[in-house]
Enzyme design. Structure first.
Site, mmCIF file in Angstrom:
data_model
loop_
_atom_site.group_PDB
_atom_site.id
_atom_site.type_symbol
_atom_site.label_atom_id
_atom_site.label_comp_id
_atom_site.label_asym_id
_atom_site.label_seq_id
_atom_site.Cartn_x
_atom_site.Cartn_y
_atom_site.Cartn_z
ATOM 1 N N GLY A 227 0.786 -1.242 0.000
ATOM 2 C CA GLY A 227 0.000 0.000 0.000
ATOM 3 C C GLY A 227 0.814 1.286 0.000
ATOM 4 N N ASP B 29 -4.884 2.323 10.885
ATOM 5 C CA ASP B 29 -6.295 2.000 11.089
ATOM 6 C C ASP B 29 -6.444 1.462 12.518
ATOM 7 O OD1 ASP B 29 -8.966 1.530 10.248
ATOM 8 O OD2 ASP B 29 -8.481 -0.490 9.609
ATOM 9 N N GLY C 40 -4.192 -0.051 14.115
ATOM 10 C CA GLY C 40 -2.894 0.135 14.751
ATOM 11 C C GLY C 40 -2.098 -1.157 14.891
HETATM 12 P P1 5GP Z 1 -4.170 -1.653 10.799
HETATM 13 O O1 5GP Z 1 -3.266 -2.783 11.172
HETATM 14 O O2 5GP Z 1 -3.754 -0.309 11.342
HETATM 15 O O3 5GP Z 1 -5.607 -1.963 11.106
HETATM 16 O O4 5GP Z 1 -4.227 -1.594 9.253
HETATM 17 C C1 5GP Z 1 -3.313 -1.049 8.498
HETATM 18 C C2 5GP Z 1 -3.393 -1.632 7.099
HETATM 19 O O5 5GP Z 1 -4.727 -2.006 6.760
HETATM 20 C C3 5GP Z 1 -3.008 -0.577 6.118
HETATM 21 O O6 5GP Z 1 -1.627 -0.569 5.896
HETATM 22 C C4 5GP Z 1 -3.816 -0.981 4.902
HETATM 23 O O7 5GP Z 1 -3.090 -1.937 4.173
HETATM 24 C C5 5GP Z 1 -5.053 -1.616 5.455
HETATM 25 N N1 5GP Z 1 -6.186 -0.657 5.530
HETATM 26 C C6 5GP Z 1 -6.727 -0.091 6.616
HETATM 27 N N2 5GP Z 1 -7.733 0.748 6.303
HETATM 28 C C7 5GP Z 1 -7.827 0.717 4.956
HETATM 29 C C8 5GP Z 1 -8.683 1.387 3.999
HETATM 30 O O8 5GP Z 1 -9.557 2.218 4.296
HETATM 31 N N3 5GP Z 1 -8.451 1.073 2.699
HETATM 32 C C9 5GP Z 1 -7.502 0.188 2.298
HETATM 33 N N4 5GP Z 1 -7.396 -0.017 0.994
HETATM 34 N N5 5GP Z 1 -6.677 -0.444 3.153
HETATM 35 C C10 5GP Z 1 -6.835 -0.180 4.470
HETATM 36 MG MG MG Z 2 -0.606 -1.644 4.451
#
Ligand code: 5GP
Ligand code: MG
Length: 188
Positions: free
Chosen positions: A53, A112, A114
């Site tokens: 991403g 998101d 974390g």
């Molecule tokens: P976390 O571990 O903080 O929940 O998620 C981080 C990862 O989830 C990000 O690096 C991304 O790859 C994915 N992610 C979280 N929210 C979104 C979103 O709204 N759209 C997309 N495409 N990926 C997301």
């Molecule tokens: Mg990611």
């Protein structure tokens, strides 16, 4: 003749609202580079790009930093082909170079829950860098499950699933030049 003009490429049907267009993203990235430069001084920065991403964000940010930069990539997967996290983050593709004694800047697309950033920080700390900072293009604080914040944040957004500028939905839309919401009932 407008045929072939890349700037008028059609918007996919399932794309909802454009939150940040190309110029808003470019302007904010310049500001982020300035903020990072002010904190870091002129020393070398070792960027760790969280694939996939953060690929496009990293490429643009790195070119705006005035310090010497090294770039390495780490692959982390938490979403599979779903729009909500399905498991704890998994790391693959080990770093090519050591980061011992380096000033590391983690670059990720979005913070998101974390889980990803916090796992990444713990993992990299064991490799004994001299400092670790993090920079995310997007932050969704409403969704946080783990207490972690990024040192540099491009934009704070509400709890909406977004795509474009590196962010995917089931591997689609990463190459859109803007960041937009997506209508998941229409997306395949
Ligand atoms: P976390 O571990 O903080 O929940 O998620 C981080 C990862 O989830 C990000 O690096 C991304 O790859 C994915 N992610 C979280 N929210 C979104 C979103 O709204 N759209 C997309 N495409 N990926 C997301
Ligand atoms: Mg990611």
């Amino acid at each position: 003749m407008t045929t072939g003009d890349m700037r008028t490429r059609p918007m996919p049907n399932e794309i909802g609202t454009i939150l940040f267009d190309e110029s808003a993203i470019a302007n904010r990235i310049q500001e982020l580079a300035n903020e990072i430069g002010e904190q870091n001084g002129s020393g070398e920065i070792t960027i760790i790009c969280a694939l996939t991403g953060a690929l496009i964000f990293t490429a643009d940010l790195a070119r705006k930093l005035e310090s010497p930069v090294k770039i390495d990539c780490i692959r982390i997967e938490s979403y599979g082909n779903h729009s909500s996290a399905v498991s704890t983050p998994e790391f693959s593709a080990p770093l090519k170079n050591g980061i011992k004694g380096k000033n590391v800047l983690i670059v990720d697309d979005i913070l998101d829950t974390g889980h990803t950033l916090s796992a990444l920080i713990s993992y990299l700390k064991r490799l004994r860098p001299s400092s670790i900072r993090s920079c995310v293009l997007l932050d969704k604080p409403a969704r946080r499950e783990v207490e972690v914040n990024a040192d540099f944040v491009g934009f704070t957004i509400p709890d909406q699933f977004v795509v474009g500028y590196g962010l995917d939905y089931a591997e689609q839309y990463r190459s859109l030049p803007y960041i937009a919401t997506i209508d998941q009932s229409v997306a395949s």
